[in-house]
Design a protein around this motif. Sequence first.
Motif, short mmCIF file in Angstrom:
data_model
loop_
_atom_site.label_atom_id
_atom_site.label_comp_id
_atom_site.label_asym_id
_atom_site.label_seq_id
_atom_site.Cartn_x
_atom_site.Cartn_y
_atom_site.Cartn_z
N PRO A 1 17.08 -2.19 -7.39
CA PRO A 1 15.62 -2.01 -7.34
C PRO A 1 15.24 -0.54 -7.40
CG PRO A 1 16.35 -3.58 -5.67
CD PRO A 1 17.59 -2.95 -6.23
N VAL A 2 14.09 -0.27 -8.05
CA VAL A 2 13.59 1.09 -8.21
C VAL A 2 12.25 1.19 -7.49
CG1 VAL A 2 12.92 2.88 -9.85
CG2 VAL A 2 14.72 1.25 -10.45
N GLU A 3 12.06 2.28 -6.74
CA GLU A 3 10.82 2.46 -5.98
C GLU A 3 9.98 3.59 -6.56
OE1 GLU A 3 11.36 2.94 -1.81
OE2 GLU A 3 12.68 1.21 -1.60
N ALA A 4 8.68 3.46 -6.36
CA ALA A 4 7.75 4.52 -6.77
C ALA A 4 6.46 4.35 -5.99
CB ALA A 4 7.47 4.46 -8.27
N LYS A 5 5.55 5.30 -6.14
CA LYS A 5 4.27 5.22 -5.45
C LYS A 5 3.22 4.51 -6.29
CE LYS A 5 4.76 9.11 -2.28
NZ LYS A 5 4.81 8.22 -1.11
N THR A 6 3.36 4.52 -7.64
CA THR A 6 2.40 3.81 -8.49
C THR A 6 3.16 2.93 -9.48
OG1 THR A 6 2.28 5.48 -10.25
CG2 THR A 6 0.83 5.78 -8.35
N PRO A 7 2.64 1.73 -9.76
CA PRO A 7 3.32 0.85 -10.71
C PRO A 7 3.23 1.34 -12.15
CG PRO A 7 1.23 -0.10 -10.00
CD PRO A 7 1.45 1.11 -9.15
N GLU A 8 2.14 2.06 -12.49
CA GLU A 8 1.96 2.51 -13.87
C GLU A 8 3.08 3.47 -14.29
OE1 GLU A 8 -1.79 0.97 -12.30
OE2 GLU A 8 -0.44 2.53 -11.54
N ASN A 9 3.37 4.46 -13.46
CA ASN A 9 4.43 5.41 -13.78
C ASN A 9 5.79 4.73 -13.84
OD1 ASN A 9 2.56 7.46 -13.86
ND2 ASN A 9 2.99 8.22 -11.80
N LEU A 10 5.98 3.77 -12.95
CA LEU A 10 7.26 3.07 -12.90
C LEU A 10 7.49 2.25 -14.16
CD1 LEU A 10 9.62 2.75 -10.96
CD2 LEU A 10 8.45 0.80 -9.93
N PRO B 1 0.80 -1.23 0.00
CA PRO B 1 0.00 0.00 0.00
C PRO B 1 0.82 1.28 0.00
CG PRO B 1 -0.96 -1.60 1.52
CD PRO B 1 0.36 -2.17 1.07
N ASP B 2 2.03 1.23 0.58
CA ASP B 2 2.81 2.46 0.71
C ASP B 2 3.83 2.67 -0.39
OD1 ASP B 2 4.17 0.23 1.66
OD2 ASP B 2 5.39 1.39 3.06
#
Length: 204
Positions: free
Chosen positions: A112-121, A100-101
Amino acid sequence: MKDIGHKMKSLVTITCCLGLAGCASMIPSNQPPLNQPMSWSARQAELSKITSWTIKGAIAIQTEKQAETAYINWSQNERNYQMHIFGPLGMASVTIDGRPDKIIMTLPNQAPVEAKTPENLLQKELGWTLPVSNLSFWIRGLPLSNSPAIKKFDAYHHLTQLKQSGWTIRYLRYTGVKNTDLPSKIFLTYPKLSLRIVVSQWQI
């Protein structure tokens, strides 16, 4: 699209063979639907209870610039999930771990790459995207709960077509999994993007 369809058939055949050999508890997609007569409200309530699952299958992605096919293994546990998408894309594999976070994407030989939404990533790293945030609903044959939708049904109140969030989702096949029917062939279209998901095995 003919090339994609041919690749999809090959992918699904291979995935079924591998999966059936390694996980007998999973339900193959050639299992027919149960077709229980029930209202949409009853079916919706039944599907909403399914919050954890494992899926094996194949996916085809077509944009204006490229057409790709791949296998997909997807494990969902409540609001946490892991999607593993692998060959024969123009990469070895991609793994998306969602909580969720935050979302964490792992590519071969990269940090590894982090983001808040998978679509943008996905769009940033790979140049194409999946409606990952919505798929946990659509893959069960459910509309998003907080967004307007246009729905079409068959005689058993399975969704056959859903229009929501700019997407058109067509449900072409269902499979009986334990006591309910779940989609096993889905076509999704969005302006300049189309996806085909064929589930070879379901486990809930």
